[in-house]
Design a protein around this motif. Structure first.
Motif, mmCIF file in Angstrom:
data_model
loop_
_atom_site.group_PDB
_atom_site.id
_atom_site.type_symbol
_atom_site.label_atom_id
_atom_site.label_comp_id
_atom_site.label_asym_id
_atom_site.label_seq_id
_atom_site.Cartn_x
_atom_site.Cartn_y
_atom_site.Cartn_z
ATOM 1 N N GLN A 10 0.830 -1.200 0.000
ATOM 2 C CA GLN A 10 0.000 0.000 0.000
ATOM 3 C C GLN A 10 0.868 1.254 0.000
ATOM 4 O O GLN A 10 0.561 2.237 -0.684
ATOM 5 C CB GLN A 10 -0.930 0.001 1.224
ATOM 6 C CG GLN A 10 -1.899 1.174 1.262
ATOM 7 C CD GLN A 10 -2.817 1.197 0.039
ATOM 8 O OE1 GLN A 10 -3.449 0.205 -0.288
ATOM 9 N NE2 GLN A 10 -2.884 2.345 -0.642
ATOM 10 N N THR A 11 1.954 1.227 0.761
ATOM 11 C CA THR A 11 2.861 2.379 0.787
ATOM 12 C C THR A 11 3.443 2.644 -0.596
ATOM 13 O O THR A 11 3.551 3.793 -1.030
ATOM 14 C CB THR A 11 4.004 2.127 1.790
ATOM 15 O OG1 THR A 11 3.453 1.972 3.109
ATOM 16 C CG2 THR A 11 4.987 3.286 1.799
ATOM 17 N N ASN A 43 9.611 19.940 -2.871
ATOM 18 C CA ASN A 43 9.635 20.068 -1.410
ATOM 19 C C ASN A 43 8.319 19.587 -0.789
ATOM 20 O O ASN A 43 8.321 18.926 0.259
ATOM 21 C CB ASN A 43 9.891 21.527 -1.022
ATOM 22 C CG ASN A 43 11.334 21.937 -1.262
ATOM 23 O OD1 ASN A 43 12.232 21.098 -1.238
ATOM 24 N ND2 ASN A 43 11.559 23.226 -1.509
ATOM 25 N N ARG A 44 7.200 19.901 -1.433
ATOM 26 C CA ARG A 44 5.900 19.425 -0.933
ATOM 27 C C ARG A 44 5.831 17.903 -0.984
ATOM 28 O O ARG A 44 5.354 17.254 -0.049
ATOM 29 C CB ARG A 44 4.766 20.020 -1.762
ATOM 30 C CG ARG A 44 4.554 21.515 -1.582
ATOM 31 C CD ARG A 44 3.393 21.959 -2.470
ATOM 32 N NE ARG A 44 3.240 23.403 -2.495
ATOM 33 C CZ ARG A 44 2.400 24.039 -3.298
ATOM 34 N NH1 ARG A 44 1.625 23.348 -4.121
ATOM 35 N NH2 ARG A 44 2.316 25.359 -3.265
ATOM 36 N N PHE A 45 6.293 17.358 -2.089
ATOM 37 C CA PHE A 45 6.304 15.907 -2.252
ATOM 38 C C PHE A 45 7.168 15.261 -1.176
ATOM 39 O O PHE A 45 6.771 14.266 -0.550
ATOM 40 C CB PHE A 45 6.821 15.553 -3.648
ATOM 41 C CG PHE A 45 7.075 14.096 -3.867
ATOM 42 C CD1 PHE A 45 6.026 13.221 -4.119
ATOM 43 C CD2 PHE A 45 8.371 13.589 -3.845
ATOM 44 C CE1 PHE A 45 6.258 11.862 -4.329
ATOM 45 C CE2 PHE A 45 8.606 12.238 -4.056
ATOM 46 C CZ PHE A 45 7.552 11.376 -4.296
ATOM 47 N N ASN A 46 8.327 15.815 -0.929
ATOM 48 C CA ASN A 46 9.246 15.263 0.073
ATOM 49 C C ASN A 46 8.606 15.295 1.463
ATOM 50 O O ASN A 46 8.704 14.327 2.236
ATOM 51 C CB ASN A 46 10.544 16.061 0.070
ATOM 52 C CG ASN A 46 11.552 15.525 1.061
ATOM 53 O OD1 ASN A 46 11.705 14.311 1.205
ATOM 54 N ND2 ASN A 46 12.251 16.408 1.743
ATOM 55 N N HIS A 47 7.951 16.395 1.782
ATOM 56 C CA HIS A 47 7.300 16.518 3.087
ATOM 57 C C HIS A 47 6.201 15.464 3.254
ATOM 58 O O HIS A 47 6.013 14.913 4.351
ATOM 59 C CB HIS A 47 6.705 17.916 3.239
ATOM 60 C CG HIS A 47 6.038 18.153 4.554
ATOM 61 N ND1 HIS A 47 6.733 18.336 5.736
ATOM 62 C CD2 HIS A 47 4.704 18.220 4.890
ATOM 63 C CE1 HIS A 47 5.883 18.494 6.725
ATOM 64 N NE2 HIS A 47 4.650 18.439 6.245
ATOM 65 N N LYS A 48 5.532 15.148 2.167
ATOM 66 C CA LYS A 48 4.417 14.208 2.236
ATOM 67 C C LYS A 48 4.877 12.758 2.377
ATOM 68 O O LYS A 48 4.249 11.966 3.090
ATOM 69 C CB LYS A 48 3.541 14.349 0.984
ATOM 70 C CG LYS A 48 2.299 13.471 0.998
ATOM 71 C CD LYS A 48 1.404 13.760 -0.195
ATOM 72 C CE LYS A 48 0.116 12.946 -0.120
ATOM 73 N NZ LYS A 48 -0.790 13.229 -1.259
ATOM 74 N N ILE A 49 5.981 12.383 1.690
ATOM 75 C CA ILE A 49 6.350 10.956 1.633
ATOM 76 C C ILE A 49 7.582 10.587 2.458
ATOM 77 O O ILE A 49 7.914 9.399 2.560
ATOM 78 C CB ILE A 49 6.589 10.530 0.163
ATOM 79 C CG1 ILE A 49 7.700 11.353 -0.492
ATOM 80 C CG2 ILE A 49 5.311 10.666 -0.649
ATOM 81 C CD1 ILE A 49 9.065 10.775 -0.445
ATOM 82 N N LYS A 50 8.248 11.575 3.066
ATOM 83 C CA LYS A 50 9.546 11.288 3.669
ATOM 84 C C LYS A 50 9.483 10.251 4.794
ATOM 85 O O LYS A 50 10.401 9.440 4.948
ATOM 86 C CB LYS A 50 10.205 12.565 4.181
ATOM 87 C CG LYS A 50 9.434 13.286 5.282
ATOM 88 C CD LYS A 50 10.171 14.562 5.685
ATOM 89 C CE LYS A 50 9.405 15.300 6.776
ATOM 90 N NZ LYS A 50 10.118 16.559 7.182
ATOM 91 N N ASP A 51 8.412 10.235 5.562
ATOM 92 C CA ASP A 51 8.320 9.294 6.681
ATOM 93 C C ASP A 51 8.134 7.855 6.219
ATOM 94 O O ASP A 51 8.441 6.911 6.962
ATOM 95 C CB ASP A 51 7.166 9.680 7.614
ATOM 96 C CG ASP A 51 7.441 10.980 8.358
ATOM 97 O OD1 ASP A 51 8.628 11.331 8.504
ATOM 98 O OD2 ASP A 51 6.466 11.649 8.760
#
Length: 244
Positions: A10-11, A43-51
């Protein structure tokens, strides 16, 4: 032919969906030459998927970067005059990606790919639509792009292509707004960008490789064209550059 299905968690499905949206946006911003917006969306993408990025397999990450590279190259074919530059850039990036194991460097690679594509955009002041060029002008442009490392002069090119010199020169300037010799210099400097990134040749040897006048004049013209020195450009774009 039936292609085997790649089973995703799912991830990984969420990552693929989010990256597909980002890829679409980056292609649009590349077409419009909006680097600031491109970096903002990264940067938005990174903030959303980084975890959750560590839960995505390296294969999936690599495929995403390959897809983006090909997509940006495709945009360049339709919108920019110096398409040979992007053909070579695509080749170098794909070689790097297919011979490198991705670990924790996905986001730096993503940013570097985007920066490399934007940094190789034509810096000509006059917008160019390659699809609207006449056959004679397109032929001259194609010849120059494919012979950047050779000594080039307008008259010798036109003689080689068996084109009428005076007529073709007038047509070239009318359609593009600058002379053939101006574009020769521009194309050689674009070629120098590739050599600065993808080789460890000294700057003097790069000037010699592209048959520029001399290394001092090359450095001066490079900074005039791109507002950055050759050595600084190399320093900022070294992610695909490896010492042998």
């Amino acid at each position: 032919m039936n292609f085997p299905e790649l089973k995703l968690s799912q991830t990984e499905r969420d990552f693929n969906f989010d990256f597909a949206i980002l890829e679409h946006d980056l292609s649009y911003f590349f077409e419009k030459r909006c680097l600031d917006y491109a970096l903002e969306h990264i940067n938005r993408f990174n903030h959303k998927i980084k975890d959750n990025l560590y839960n995505v397999r390296p294969l999936i990450l690599k495929e995403a970067l390959i897809s983006l590279t090909c997509d940006l190259a495709s945009v360049s074919f339709y919108h920019y005059l110096n398409m040979i530059t992007f053909v070579n850039l695509r080749k170098d990036i794909l070689h790097y990606l297919t011979t490198t194991t991705l670990t924790n460097d996905f986001m730096p690679l993503l940013e570097s790919i985007v920066n490399n594509y934007f940094s190789n955009l034509d810096t000509l002041d006059i917008p160019i639509d390659g699809t609207r060029l006449s056959k004679q002008v397109a032929l001259v442009v194609y010849y120059i792009d494919n012979h950047c490392d050779e000594p080039l002069r307008a008259n010798t090119i036109l003689e080689e292509l068996t084109l009428d010199p005076e007529y073709t020169k007038r047509k070239f300037r009318k359609e593009l707004g600058f002379t053939i010799n101006f574009y020769i210099r521009h194309a050689k400097l674009q070629r120098a960008k590739q050599l600065l990134i993808n080789t460890h040749l000294p700057i003097g040897e790069i000037a010699e490789r592209i048959n520029f006048y001399n290394s001092a004049e090359f450095a001066r013209q490079f900074q005039k064209e791109f507002d950055i020195t050759p050595s600084k450009y190399r320093e900022l774009n070294q992610i695909f550059y490896k010492e042998e």
